[in-house]
Design a protein around this motif. Structure first.
Motif, PDB file in Angstrom:
ATOM      1  N   PRO A  68      -4.015  -2.633   3.203  1.00 47.81           N
ATOM      2  CA  PRO A  68      -2.353  -2.794   3.357  1.00 47.81           C
ATOM      3  C   PRO A  68      -1.912  -3.971   4.244  1.00 47.81           C
ATOM      4  CG  PRO A  68      -3.491  -0.631   3.843  1.00 47.81           C
ATOM      5  CD  PRO A  68      -4.667  -1.577   3.882  1.00 47.81           C
ATOM      6  N   VAL A  69      -0.783  -4.426   3.746  1.00 46.39           N
ATOM      7  CA  VAL A  69       0.032  -5.449   4.626  1.00 46.39           C
ATOM      8  C   VAL A  69       1.162  -4.959   5.017  1.00 46.39           C
ATOM      9  CG1 VAL A  69      -0.946  -7.274   2.994  1.00 46.39           C
ATOM     10  CG2 VAL A  69       1.136  -6.130   2.583  1.00 46.39           C
ATOM     11  N   GLY A  70       1.674  -5.543   6.111  1.00 41.62           N
ATOM     12  CA  GLY A  70       3.084  -5.040   6.957  1.00 41.62           C
ATOM     13  C   GLY A  70       4.307  -4.945   5.882  1.00 41.62           C
ATOM     14  N   ALA A  71       5.161  -4.239   6.373  1.00 38.11           N
ATOM     15  CA  ALA A  71       6.724  -4.051   5.483  1.00 38.11           C
ATOM     16  C   ALA A  71       7.233  -5.292   5.330  1.00 38.11           C
ATOM     17  CB  ALA A  71       7.413  -2.972   6.319  1.00 38.11           C
ATOM     18  N   PRO A  72       7.255  -5.949   6.338  1.00 40.08           N
ATOM     19  CA  PRO A  72       8.153  -7.582   6.018  1.00 40.08           C
ATOM     20  C   PRO A  72       7.443  -8.148   4.896  1.00 40.08           C
ATOM     21  CG  PRO A  72       8.002  -7.026   8.407  1.00 40.08           C
ATOM     22  CD  PRO A  72       7.039  -6.002   7.767  1.00 40.08           C
ATOM     23  N   GLU A  73       6.039  -8.311   5.046  1.00 36.16           N
ATOM     24  CA  GLU A  73       5.594  -9.102   3.852  1.00 36.16           C
ATOM     25  C   GLU A  73       5.673  -8.358   2.422  1.00 36.16           C
ATOM     26  OE1 GLU A  73       2.933 -12.120   2.166  1.00 36.16           O
ATOM     27  OE2 GLU A  73       4.345 -11.897   3.865  1.00 36.16           O
ATOM     28  N   GLN A  74       5.449  -7.184   2.508  1.00 33.70           N
ATOM     29  CA  GLN A  74       5.952  -6.388   1.316  1.00 33.70           C
ATOM     30  C   GLN A  74       7.250  -6.690   0.783  1.00 33.70           C
ATOM     31  OE1 GLN A  74       4.783  -2.011   0.988  1.00 33.70           O
ATOM     32  NE2 GLN A  74       3.286  -2.615   2.832  1.00 33.70           N
ATOM     33  N   ARG A  75       8.221  -6.464   1.808  1.00 31.07           N
ATOM     34  CA  ARG A  75       9.734  -6.599   1.168  1.00 31.07           C
ATOM     35  C   ARG A  75       9.911  -8.319   0.607  1.00 31.07           C
ATOM     36  NH1 ARG A  75      14.565  -4.040   2.042  1.00 31.07           N
ATOM     37  NH2 ARG A  75      16.089  -5.232   0.636  1.00 31.07           N
ATOM     38  N   THR A 115      11.075   3.159  -0.348  1.00 29.24           N
ATOM     39  CA  THR A 115       9.730   3.202   0.171  1.00 29.24           C
ATOM     40  C   THR A 115       8.914   4.303  -0.676  1.00 29.24           C
ATOM     41  OG1 THR A 115      10.328   3.006   2.586  1.00 29.24           O
ATOM     42  CG2 THR A 115       8.059   3.924   1.995  1.00 29.24           C
ATOM     43  N   ASP A 172      -3.485   8.800   3.800  1.00 26.50           N
ATOM     44  CA  ASP A 172      -3.565   7.313   2.837  1.00 26.50           C
ATOM     45  C   ASP A 172      -3.358   7.616   1.359  1.00 26.50           C
ATOM     46  OD1 ASP A 172      -3.644   5.090   1.475  1.00 26.50           O
ATOM     47  OD2 ASP A 172      -5.490   4.372   2.209  1.00 26.50           O
ATOM     48  N   ARG A 187      -1.349   5.757  -0.705  1.00 24.87           N
ATOM     49  CA  ARG A 187      -0.792   4.683  -1.570  1.00 24.87           C
ATOM     50  C   ARG A 187      -1.339   4.852  -2.941  1.00 24.87           C
ATOM     51  NH1 ARG A 187      -3.265  -0.536  -0.012  1.00 24.87           N
ATOM     52  NH2 ARG A 187      -5.144   0.532   0.371  1.00 24.87           N
ATOM     53  N   GLU A 198       4.733   2.475   0.577  1.00 28.46           N
ATOM     54  CA  GLU A 198       4.941   1.098   0.431  1.00 28.46           C
ATOM     55  C   GLU A 198       6.079   0.701  -0.332  1.00 28.46           C
ATOM     56  OE1 GLU A 198       0.402  -0.288  -0.978  1.00 28.46           O
ATOM     57  OE2 GLU A 198       1.138   0.941  -2.435  1.00 28.46           O
TER      58      GLU A 198
END
Length: 296
Positions: free
Chosen positions: A177-184, A256, A110, A112, A260
């Motif tokens: 952490p949240v998923g990549a779609p939500e981050q994008r 990325t 981790d 991040r 993240e």
């Protein structure tokens, strides 16, 4: 290259992502982590065939070697941070895909931005004990040897570090952490609002208690303090964009960063930003501008 030398190099390459993750989590610098891995290989090579054959766990031996090489820098880091100009951020890890060794580093531990910043608040020995035990899996006897202390003392150091991490998570400093779609989705909304110089839209995409850190290292113009609050951040970002001109966003592209969603501004000087997302909004905007941290 002899067969023995080739085998030794192969062993280092096999564990390289793991070792880079160890060094990076301890130092926050990819370049310094790579130097430590290289120096660990030299120490491994000096063991000779018989010495290497006697090592029961190559990964653990190399991890310990990297940790020892990092230890002096970890212990001197607080003094260096005291003289650092403005907020300090770790060197960003930009990854390009599964063939990128740094992608394996991000997957292995981790790293991040939020986690790295929490680790910065630990004492040097707490940080080493926590990383070596919880992330690397070394026993406290081995951790104690690295730190020059006893196993019970090493256990206590890791316990205190772990408690500080839990406190940070409870205080919202270490969001889940949240998923990549939500981050994008959040990144796209953030960039759209920024491009439109829309303060209200930026406020909507930022968490009310969001934090903005800009690391210029005293070399590049940047805020000298952490800016907190979505309205202050939104107004500041729009003002900075108006000062820099629309060309700042002309070639911005998603990347990325430390596992993240982030963005790279190929401006002069270049910048790398990363959003930490929680509950559908950005809770942190971290921008690395220091040239030395962007050379890679």
């Amino acid at each position: 290259m002899s067969e023995d030398t080739a085998a030794d190099a192969s062993a280092i390459e096999e564990h390289r992502p793991h070792l880079l993750a160890v060094g990076y989590r301890l130092l926050g610098s990819r370049a310094d982590a790579e130097d430590a891995v290289q120096d660990a290989w030299v120490r491994w090579d000096r063991l000779g065939p018989e010495g290497r054959a006697a090592v029961r766990d190559v990964r653990a031996w190399l991890s310990t070697a990297v940790a020892r090489l990092c230890l002096d820098r970890v212990r001197s880091a607080p003094a260096r941070r005291e003289s650092y100009v403005g907020p300090w951020l770790p060197e960003p890890l930009l990854t390009t895909g599964p063939d990128d060794v740094l992608d394996a580093v991000v997957a292995a531990a981790d790293v991040r931005m939020a986690t790295m910043l929490v680790l910065e608040h630990l004492t040097p020995d707490q940080r080493v004990a926590l990383v070596l035990h919880d992330s690397v899996g070394l026993g406290f006897d081995e951790v104690g040897v690295v730190l020059g202390t006893t196993a019970p003392a090493a256990r206590q150091l890791a316990h205190r570090g772990r408690r500080r991490v839990r406190e940070a998570a409870g205080a919202g400093e270490l969001p889940v952490p949240v998923g990549a779609p939500e981050q994008r989705r959040v990144l796209d909304a953030f960039l759209a609002a920024l491009a439109a110089a829309d303060v209200a839209a930026l406020v909507a995409v930022l968490h009310p208690d969001a934090a903005l850190r800009t690391d210029g290292g005293g070399v590049v113009k940047a805020a000298r303090r952490v800016v907190r609050g979505h309205e202050k951040i939104a107004r500041l970002l729009v003002a900075l964009l108006e000062e820099a001109g629309p060309e700042l966003l002309a070639d911005v592209r998603p990347v990325t960063v430390n596992g993240e969603v982030g963005m790279i501004f190929p401006s002069s000087p270049p910048m790398v930003g990363v959003l930490t997302v929680a509950d559908g909004r950005a809770v942190a905007v971290d921008v690395v501008m220091t040239p030395e941290k962007l050379r890679a």
